[in-house]
Design an enzyme around this catalytic site. Structure first.
Site, mmCIF file in Angstrom:
data_model
loop_
_atom_site.group_PDB
_atom_site.id
_atom_site.type_symbol
_atom_site.label_atom_id
_atom_site.label_comp_id
_atom_site.label_asym_id
_atom_site.label_seq_id
_atom_site.Cartn_x
_atom_site.Cartn_y
_atom_site.Cartn_z
ATOM 1 N N HIS A 93 0.847 -1.196 0.000
ATOM 2 C CA HIS A 93 0.000 0.000 0.000
ATOM 3 C C HIS A 93 0.876 1.237 0.000
ATOM 4 O O HIS A 93 1.943 1.227 0.610
ATOM 5 C CB HIS A 93 -0.916 0.011 1.240
ATOM 6 C CG HIS A 93 -2.070 0.929 1.091
ATOM 7 N ND1 HIS A 93 -1.993 2.265 1.400
ATOM 8 C CD2 HIS A 93 -3.319 0.709 0.622
ATOM 9 C CE1 HIS A 93 -3.154 2.827 1.139
ATOM 10 N NE2 HIS A 93 -3.979 1.909 0.656
ATOM 11 N N ASP A 107 -7.903 -5.617 -0.133
ATOM 12 C CA ASP A 107 -8.343 -6.501 -1.217
ATOM 13 C C ASP A 107 -7.944 -7.960 -1.007
ATOM 14 O O ASP A 107 -8.381 -8.832 -1.748
ATOM 15 C CB ASP A 107 -7.772 -6.011 -2.556
ATOM 16 C CG ASP A 107 -8.364 -4.673 -2.950
ATOM 17 O OD1 ASP A 107 -9.588 -4.540 -2.856
ATOM 18 O OD2 ASP A 107 -7.607 -3.763 -3.330
HETATM 19 N N1 CMC Z 1 4.093 -7.589 -4.821
HETATM 20 C C1 CMC Z 1 5.430 -7.523 -5.032
HETATM 21 N N2 CMC Z 1 6.155 -6.407 -4.854
HETATM 22 C C2 CMC Z 1 5.511 -5.319 -4.438
HETATM 23 C C3 CMC Z 1 4.118 -5.301 -4.200
HETATM 24 C C4 CMC Z 1 3.419 -6.500 -4.402
HETATM 25 N N3 CMC Z 1 2.108 -6.553 -4.192
HETATM 26 N N4 CMC Z 1 3.748 -4.073 -3.801
HETATM 27 C C5 CMC Z 1 4.858 -3.328 -3.813
HETATM 28 N N5 CMC Z 1 5.918 -4.079 -4.185
HETATM 29 C C6 CMC Z 1 7.333 -3.635 -4.242
HETATM 30 C C7 CMC Z 1 7.610 -2.815 -5.487
HETATM 31 O O1 CMC Z 1 8.027 -3.633 -6.546
HETATM 32 C C8 CMC Z 1 8.666 -1.887 -4.989
HETATM 33 O O2 CMC Z 1 9.877 -2.614 -4.939
HETATM 34 P P1 CMC Z 1 11.283 -1.854 -5.189
HETATM 35 O O3 CMC Z 1 11.437 -0.858 -4.094
HETATM 36 O O4 CMC Z 1 12.302 -2.941 -5.158
HETATM 37 O O5 CMC Z 1 11.167 -1.213 -6.540
HETATM 38 C C9 CMC Z 1 8.265 -1.609 -3.547
HETATM 39 O O6 CMC Z 1 7.536 -2.765 -3.146
HETATM 40 C C10 CMC Z 1 7.381 -0.378 -3.377
HETATM 41 O O7 CMC Z 1 6.252 -0.546 -4.218
HETATM 42 P P2 CMC Z 1 5.638 0.572 -5.142
HETATM 43 O O8 CMC Z 1 5.011 -0.067 -6.336
HETATM 44 O O9 CMC Z 1 6.656 1.651 -5.386
HETATM 45 O O10 CMC Z 1 4.541 1.139 -4.172
HETATM 46 P P3 CMC Z 1 3.366 2.084 -4.570
HETATM 47 O O11 CMC Z 1 3.060 2.870 -3.385
HETATM 48 O O12 CMC Z 1 3.674 2.829 -5.817
HETATM 49 O O13 CMC Z 1 2.182 1.068 -4.956
HETATM 50 C C11 CMC Z 1 0.480 -0.539 -4.673
HETATM 51 C C12 CMC Z 1 1.240 0.641 -4.053
HETATM 52 C C13 CMC Z 1 -0.720 -0.856 -3.825
HETATM 53 C C14 CMC Z 1 -0.021 -0.121 -6.071
HETATM 54 C C15 CMC Z 1 1.421 -1.743 -4.763
HETATM 55 O O14 CMC Z 1 1.805 -2.167 -3.471
HETATM 56 C C16 CMC Z 1 0.801 -2.907 -5.524
HETATM 57 O O15 CMC Z 1 0.906 -2.953 -6.759
HETATM 58 N N6 CMC Z 1 0.118 -3.860 -4.830
HETATM 59 C C17 CMC Z 1 -0.603 -4.915 -5.511
HETATM 60 C C18 CMC Z 1 -1.939 -4.368 -6.020
HETATM 61 C C19 CMC Z 1 -2.923 -4.165 -4.885
HETATM 62 O O16 CMC Z 1 -3.086 -5.018 -4.018
HETATM 63 N N7 CMC Z 1 -3.623 -3.026 -4.922
HETATM 64 C C20 CMC Z 1 -4.645 -2.692 -3.895
HETATM 65 C C21 CMC Z 1 -4.207 -1.542 -3.057
HETATM 66 S S1 CMC Z 1 -5.166 -1.305 -1.562
HETATM 67 C C22 CMC Z 1 -6.777 -0.972 -1.989
HETATM 68 C C23 CMC Z 1 -6.952 0.032 -3.065
HETATM 69 O O17 CMC Z 1 -6.493 1.166 -2.975
HETATM 70 O O18 CMC Z 1 -7.622 -0.298 -4.026
#
Ligand code: CMC
Length: 428
Positions: free
Chosen positions: A306, A363
């Site tokens: 998140h 989720d």
């Molecule tokens: N699986 C694997 N790696 C992950 C995940 C994941 N679910 N989430 C984050 N990471 C890694 C990402 O690759 C990055 O790694 P690095 O620092 O080595 O590059 C690090 O963790 C930080 O992630 P980010 O993508 O920069 O974080 P963000 O704040 O931009 O994205 C997120 C947040 C929710 C989009 C992301 O965690 C994600 O894609 N999660 C899976 C999709 C998901 O479950 N979404 C629902 C979110 S909660 C309810 C809602 O808002 O709808």
């Protein structure tokens, strides 16, 4: 004394005001920076930018705290009903008995769809994605309620809000019925909000759906847990669209489009696909974790991570417990719950997830409960949207009522070609 931050830029020192939030969180106000320096701030994906001042929802991502209008989420999920929470979010305080009864009545009075809108369902392919239908239909409400395109007073606003909150269930259920070739079931004004939705989803002519109070409670809880989450992608979208003074229907329809994405509300669908794949023997949980850690795989552990929570999402904690209760009640155990728990266990002791502070989000468990209610996977994000609607409406109202709000119009750092001439087709 006013707190300020000092910025040294090209030999000049600038003082930037610091704004303190209600819980002591600090924000350096850079709104005048461009005017004073000719430079913008670069904050890709707005990860560190407060879009607005807001009084609706508070999150402490490090501690895993979520409060609606100051009230902890844990105090809201077991007692009140969703309609009460919608009112709380939109109007800023808990409603008294009369206010809640008036609002509930407004919902009942507005639950039917205009016949013109209902007929539109017939022209949509039966296998159309329900989120596409929802967004289109919410936007189309603007065609049938043109008197609400501008809201001049609270009465008019309340009517627009009631129309949306009530009709969203009807639209959602109709899209499901149509996708199955089932006759449309009209809303029953005698039923409560969630019961009415389940009735429209699952009753058949002359045979009312037998309501299980545990299922109704679980749906109520799911809607409440999704009701607001401050400046998430869809809410920021609603604010952006609303900032151009677009009407409430159009702004919320835009919110549905943003929510549809798999990184946002669409993640609940992805979680179930992932769990189903494991259940079908297509992948071991360990392999799933390995793929999620491999940046080249393009795979993510959906339902994990998140932008704001760097701790267990309090909503996921409540949903995890709810899964147990629902399964105990219906005396069926979904193997997907065991797989989800196994994935969680593996992830939470893996340094990749630990170091990045990635925990289950809302989720991760919600789809398992929705499945137990008989709601098909392609309706999960629609259920998220029904829950989130009061939050979108509250943010739209807060912005609409703020005389200082301006159109949202970010800047960019242009990295394209410098000026060059047009080359006629014959010379290319
Ligand atoms: N699986 C694997 N790696 C992950 C995940 C994941 N679910 N989430 C984050 N990471 C890694 C990402 O690759 C990055 O790694 P690095 O620092 O080595 O590059 C690090 O963790 C930080 O992630 P980010 O993508 O920069 O974080 P963000 O704040 O931009 O994205 C997120 C947040 C929710 C989009 C992301 O965690 C994600 O894609 N999660 C899976 C999709 C998901 O479950 N979404 C629902 C979110 S909660 C309810 C809602 O808002 O709808």
């Amino acid at each position: 004394m006013e707190r300020t931050a000092k910025l040294t830029f090209e030999g000049h020192e600038l003082e930037l005001p610091i704004e303190e939030g209600a819980e002591g969180e600090l924000a350096i106000d850079v709104s005048d920076l461009y005017g004073k320096t000719g430079a913008t701030t670069l904050d890709r994906s707005l990860a560190n930018t407060a879009l607005c001042r807001s009084q609706i929802t508070y999150i402490d991502g490090d501690k895993g705290i979520l409060r609606y209008r100051g009230i902890p989420i844990e105090d809201l999920v077991y007692r009140p009903n969703f309609v009460e929470i919608a009112w709380l979010l939109i109007f800023g305080r808990l409603p008294n008995r009369q206010e809640l009864s008036d609002f509930s009545e407004a919902l009942s009075n507005n639950q039917l769809l205009h016949e013109g809108l209902r007929h539109q369902f017939q022209h949509i392919p039966v296998d159309a994605p329900p989120m596409a239908i929802l967004s289109a239909m919410l936007n189309n409400l603007a065609c049938y309620h043109q008197e609400l395109l501008t809201v001049e007073d609270t009465e008019q606003f309340t009517l627009a809000a009631a129309r949306l909150i009530s009709k969203v269930r009807t639209i959602a259920a109709f899209s499901y019925r149509r996708s199955r070739g089932l006759p449309i079931i009209h809303p029953d004004p005698a039923l409560r909000y969630c019961a009415n939705f389940l009735h429209m989803m699952f009753s058949v002519p002359y045979r009312h759906h037998v309501l299980d109070p545990e299922i109704e409670d679980a749906l109520n809880l799911i809607f409440i847990l999704h009701a607001d989450h401050e400046q998430n992608c869809s809410t920021a979208t609603v604010r952006t669209v609303g900032s151009a003074r677009a009407n409430l229907f159009a702004s919320c329809a835009a919110g549905v489009c943003a929510l549809w994405g798999p990184l946002h509300g669409g993640a609940n669908v992805e979680v179930i696909s992932m769990l189903e794949q494991i259940a079908a023997g297509g992948m071991e949980p360990e392999e799933c974790i390995r793929l999620a850690k491999d940046k080249d795989s393009g795979f993510r552990l959906f339902g994990f991570g998140h932008r704001v929570y760097k701790n267990y999402d309090p909503r996921a904690k409540i949903l995890r417990e709810t899964c147990e209760r629902v399964f105990a009640r219906i005396q069926v155990r979904d193997p997907l719950l065991d797989i989800a728990r196994k994935l969680e266990e593996l992830a939470l002791k893996d340094s990749y997830f630990v170091d990045r502070r990635l925990y289950p989000n809302v989720d991760f468990y919600s789809g398992i409960i929705l499945r137990a209610m008989g709601i098909p996977t392609n309706m999960f994000t629609v259920c998220f949207a029904i829950g989130r609607l009061p939050g979108w409406i509250a943010h739209w109202k807060e912005q609409h009522d703020d005389p200082s709000s301006r159109i949202i119009r970010p800047r960019q750092v242009y990295l394209g070609s410098k000026q060059r001439g047009y080359v006629p087709m014959s010379e290319r």
